[in-house]
Design a protein around this motif. Sequence first.
Motif, PDB file in Angstrom:
ATOM      1  N   VAL A  41       3.199   5.765  -8.468  1.00 53.35           N
ATOM      2  CA  VAL A  41       3.854   7.206  -7.936  1.00 53.35           C
ATOM      3  C   VAL A  41       5.446   6.891  -8.597  1.00 53.35           C
ATOM      4  CG1 VAL A  41       4.513   8.695  -6.193  1.00 53.35           C
ATOM      5  CG2 VAL A  41       2.236   7.393  -6.274  1.00 53.35           C
ATOM      6  N   THR A  42       5.775   7.674  -9.372  1.00 52.46           N
ATOM      7  CA  THR A  42       7.361   7.653  -9.930  1.00 52.46           C
ATOM      8  C   THR A  42       7.934   8.916  -9.736  1.00 52.46           C
ATOM      9  OG1 THR A  42       8.469   6.757 -11.504  1.00 52.46           O
ATOM     10  CG2 THR A  42       6.633   8.201 -12.379  1.00 52.46           C
ATOM     11  N   GLY A  43       9.293   8.991  -9.991  1.00 49.87           N
ATOM     12  CA  GLY A  43      10.102  10.418  -9.774  1.00 49.87           C
ATOM     13  C   GLY A  43      11.247   9.944  -9.385  1.00 49.87           C
ATOM     14  N   GLY A  44      12.177  10.681  -9.076  1.00 52.72           N
ATOM     15  CA  GLY A  44      13.499  10.497  -8.699  1.00 52.72           C
ATOM     16  C   GLY A  44      13.616  10.337  -7.241  1.00 52.72           C
ATOM     17  N   ILE A  45      14.960   9.993  -6.988  1.00 56.56           N
ATOM     18  CA  ILE A  45      15.267   9.816  -5.645  1.00 56.56           C
ATOM     19  C   ILE A  45      15.037  11.080  -4.571  1.00 56.56           C
ATOM     20  CG2 ILE A  45      17.116   9.177  -3.751  1.00 56.56           C
ATOM     21  CD1 ILE A  45      18.244   7.344  -6.042  1.00 56.56           C
ATOM     22  N   GLY A  46      14.273  10.957  -3.598  1.00 58.62           N
ATOM     23  CA  GLY A  46      14.119  12.187  -2.407  1.00 58.62           C
ATOM     24  C   GLY A  46      13.335  13.185  -3.064  1.00 58.62           C
ATOM     25  N   CYS A  47      12.554  12.950  -3.836  1.00 57.50           N
ATOM     26  CA  CYS A  47      11.516  13.973  -4.545  1.00 57.50           C
ATOM     27  C   CYS A  47      10.113  13.950  -3.799  1.00 57.50           C
ATOM     28  CB  CYS A  47      11.313  13.809  -6.118  1.00 57.50           C
ATOM     29  SG  CYS A  47      10.472  12.147  -6.346  1.00 57.50           S
ATOM     30  N   GLY A  48       9.755  13.050  -2.726  1.00 56.26           N
ATOM     31  CA  GLY A  48       8.758  13.135  -2.124  1.00 56.26           C
ATOM     32  C   GLY A  48       7.868  12.227  -2.501  1.00 56.26           C
ATOM     33  N   LYS A  49       7.916  10.963  -2.957  1.00 56.50           N
ATOM     34  CA  LYS A  49       7.478  10.065  -3.616  1.00 56.50           C
ATOM     35  C   LYS A  49       6.366   9.353  -2.348  1.00 56.50           C
ATOM     36  CE  LYS A  49      10.307   7.431  -5.792  1.00 56.50           C
ATOM     37  NZ  LYS A  49      11.560   8.406  -5.089  1.00 56.50           N
ATOM     38  N   SER A  50       7.176   9.186  -1.122  1.00 59.38           N
ATOM     39  CA  SER A  50       6.711   8.409  -0.013  1.00 59.38           C
ATOM     40  C   SER A  50       5.559   9.191   0.696  1.00 59.38           C
ATOM     41  CB  SER A  50       7.827   7.993   0.877  1.00 59.38           C
ATOM     42  OG  SER A  50       8.800   7.162   0.317  1.00 59.38           O
ATOM     43  N   ALA A  51       6.152  10.595   0.886  1.00 61.83           N
ATOM     44  CA  ALA A  51       5.190  11.504   1.428  1.00 61.83           C
ATOM     45  C   ALA A  51       3.766  11.425   0.569  1.00 61.83           C
ATOM     46  CB  ALA A  51       5.673  12.725   1.756  1.00 61.83           C
ATOM     47  N   PHE A  52       3.967  11.577  -0.535  1.00 60.38           N
ATOM     48  CA  PHE A  52       2.728  11.767  -1.361  1.00 60.38           C
ATOM     49  C   PHE A  52       1.974  10.442  -1.636  1.00 60.38           C
ATOM     50  CE2 PHE A  52       0.492  11.382  -5.455  1.00 60.38           C
ATOM     51  CZ  PHE A  52      -0.407  12.406  -5.618  1.00 60.38           C
ATOM     52  N   ALA A  53       2.427   9.360  -1.305  1.00 64.39           N
ATOM     53  CA  ALA A  53       1.894   7.827  -1.422  1.00 64.39           C
ATOM     54  C   ALA A  53       1.054   7.879  -0.102  1.00 64.39           C
ATOM     55  CB  ALA A  53       2.813   6.811  -1.378  1.00 64.39           C
ATOM     56  N   GLU A  54       1.416   8.564   1.013  1.00 60.70           N
ATOM     57  CA  GLU A  54       0.821   8.482   2.198  1.00 60.70           C
ATOM     58  C   GLU A  54      -0.316   9.266   2.052  1.00 60.70           C
ATOM     59  OE1 GLU A  54       0.995  10.046   6.849  1.00 60.70           O
ATOM     60  OE2 GLU A  54       2.552  10.477   5.435  1.00 60.70           O
ATOM     61  N   GLU A  55      -0.196  10.551   1.610  1.00 60.88           N
ATOM     62  CA  GLU A  55      -1.634  11.515   1.397  1.00 60.88           C
ATOM     63  C   GLU A  55      -2.538  10.542   0.501  1.00 60.88           C
ATOM     64  OE1 GLU A  55      -2.191  13.929   3.057  1.00 60.88           O
ATOM     65  OE2 GLU A  55      -0.279  13.830   4.315  1.00 60.88           O
ATOM     66  N   LEU A  56      -1.964  10.267  -0.614  1.00 60.21           N
ATOM     67  CA  LEU A  56      -2.841   9.491  -1.596  1.00 60.21           C
ATOM     68  C   LEU A  56      -3.675   8.401  -0.814  1.00 60.21           C
ATOM     69  CD1 LEU A  56      -3.728   9.295  -4.397  1.00 60.21           C
ATOM     70  CD2 LEU A  56      -1.894   7.746  -4.937  1.00 60.21           C
ATOM     71  N   ALA A  57      -2.703   7.510   0.005  1.00 57.46           N
ATOM     72  CA  ALA A  57      -3.632   6.332   0.646  1.00 57.46           C
ATOM     73  C   ALA A  57      -4.724   6.877   1.305  1.00 57.46           C
ATOM     74  CB  ALA A  57      -2.618   5.580   1.715  1.00 57.46           C
ATOM     75  N   LEU A  58      -4.548   8.302   2.114  1.00 59.19           N
ATOM     76  CA  LEU A  58      -5.577   8.806   2.947  1.00 59.19           C
ATOM     77  C   LEU A  58      -6.818   8.889   2.388  1.00 59.19           C
ATOM     78  CD1 LEU A  58      -3.167  10.816   5.303  1.00 59.19           C
ATOM     79  CD2 LEU A  58      -4.408   8.603   5.769  1.00 59.19           C
ATOM     80  N   THR A  59      -6.938   9.329   0.901  1.00 55.47           N
ATOM     81  CA  THR A  59      -7.755   9.821   0.204  1.00 55.47           C
ATOM     82  C   THR A  59      -8.421   8.670  -0.589  1.00 55.47           C
ATOM     83  OG1 THR A  59      -6.576   9.955  -1.702  1.00 55.47           O
ATOM     84  CG2 THR A  59      -6.687  11.857  -0.418  1.00 55.47           C
ATOM     85  N   VAL A  60      -7.807   7.450  -0.502  1.00 49.46           N
ATOM     86  CA  VAL A  60      -8.543   6.221  -1.300  1.00 49.46           C
ATOM     87  C   VAL A  60      -8.995   4.961  -0.444  1.00 49.46           C
ATOM     88  CG1 VAL A  60      -7.511   7.055  -3.324  1.00 49.46           C
ATOM     89  CG2 VAL A  60      -6.434   5.183  -2.061  1.00 49.46           C
ATOM     90  N   GLY A  61      -8.608   5.183   0.858  1.00 45.02           N
ATOM     91  CA  GLY A  61      -8.969   4.010   1.595  1.00 45.02           C
ATOM     92  C   GLY A  61      -9.308   4.554   3.129  1.00 45.02           C
ATOM     93  N   ARG A  62      -9.696   3.520   3.918  1.00 45.33           N
ATOM     94  CA  ARG A  62      -9.785   3.699   5.515  1.00 45.33           C
ATOM     95  C   ARG A  62      -8.871   3.180   6.296  1.00 45.33           C
ATOM     96  NH1 ARG A  62     -12.877   7.705   6.304  1.00 45.33           N
ATOM     97  NH2 ARG A  62     -13.845   6.830   8.412  1.00 45.33           N
ATOM     98  N   GLU A  63      -7.953   2.287   5.624  1.00 45.65           N
ATOM     99  CA  GLU A  63      -7.080   1.657   6.235  1.00 45.65           C
ATOM    100  C   GLU A  63      -5.864   1.218   5.519  1.00 45.65           C
ATOM    101  OE1 GLU A  63      -7.721  -2.923   7.308  1.00 45.65           O
ATOM    102  OE2 GLU A  63      -9.599  -1.829   7.800  1.00 45.65           O
ATOM    103  N   GLY A  64      -4.574   0.851   5.901  1.00 49.85           N
ATOM    104  CA  GLY A  64      -3.383   0.834   4.961  1.00 49.85           C
ATOM    105  C   GLY A  64      -2.534  -0.235   5.566  1.00 49.85           C
ATOM    106  N   ILE A  65      -1.832  -0.888   4.365  1.00 52.21           N
ATOM    107  CA  ILE A  65      -0.445  -1.803   4.650  1.00 52.21           C
ATOM    108  C   ILE A  65       0.322  -1.276   4.202  1.00 52.21           C
ATOM    109  CG2 ILE A  65       0.002  -4.126   4.587  1.00 52.21           C
ATOM    110  CD1 ILE A  65      -2.718  -4.967   4.895  1.00 52.21           C
ATOM    111  N   ARG A  66       1.278  -0.684   4.732  1.00 52.48           N
ATOM    112  CA  ARG A  66       2.721  -0.251   3.919  1.00 52.48           C
ATOM    113  C   ARG A  66       3.854  -1.575   4.054  1.00 52.48           C
ATOM    114  NH1 ARG A  66       7.360   3.244   6.062  1.00 52.48           N
ATOM    115  NH2 ARG A  66       8.278   4.046   4.006  1.00 52.48           N
ATOM    116  N   LEU A  67       4.139  -1.725   2.973  1.00 50.80           N
ATOM    117  CA  LEU A  67       5.135  -2.821   2.551  1.00 50.80           C
ATOM    118  C   LEU A  67       6.399  -2.035   2.295  1.00 50.80           C
ATOM    119  CD1 LEU A  67       3.007  -5.512   0.831  1.00 50.80           C
ATOM    120  CD2 LEU A  67       3.613  -5.517   3.045  1.00 50.80           C
ATOM    121  N   ALA A  68       7.322  -1.780   3.255  1.00 50.71           N
ATOM    122  CA  ALA A  68       8.185  -0.861   3.188  1.00 50.71           C
ATOM    123  C   ALA A  68       9.531  -1.438   2.797  1.00 50.71           C
ATOM    124  CB  ALA A  68       8.471   0.024   4.501  1.00 50.71           C
TER     125      ALA A  68
END
Length: 199
Positions: free
Chosen positions: A5-32
Amino acid sequence: MLWLVTGGIGCGKSAFAEELALTVGREGIRLACSSFPGISTVAFYEEKGAHSDFSWTHSQADETLAHKLNAINLESNFFRADRRVIVIDSLSGWLREIYHRTEAAIPDAEARIEADWQEVLSAIFAYQGKMIVVTEDITAGLSLSSRELTYAYRLAAANRLLLEASNTVYRMSAGMATEVKGYRLKRGNLTHENIYPDR
């Protein structure tokens, strides 16, 4: 399986990554890691009633990031690896933090940065499970210090490698995701990532 997931600063990458994670897994580890050193990481991943069947584990993407990835990779059984998705958010912020911690005046500063950087990239490419990597598109103005220039080229080169290795790549713009590589895009042949046939 790797998603980028790429793009500029503040464009919504983190929020999109969260939604994507919910669709491809059942549990997640976020290394922030925050986008810039000294800025607190915003908790994008909150417990939500609608996703009560998805559990998150949070950890800092610090100087031990490569060791954390390798440990997760080695300790995962097949069933767990298939259910779980790792989210690195963000790789560009992690590289900025490495530059921030490694003062330019330190002898062999560039060599130390490169060693840490290659260790993390190797751990990402060696990971056997599901992973989402958030990174930034590189933009440059007219005046860059030599240190900023090495950061830009180092991240740009890594982004190209990550794109090649990724199954799907999304580019974010003002909160909207565009799939720029994935199963919906036809390829010209095996060596060109075009949607048009070679001429």
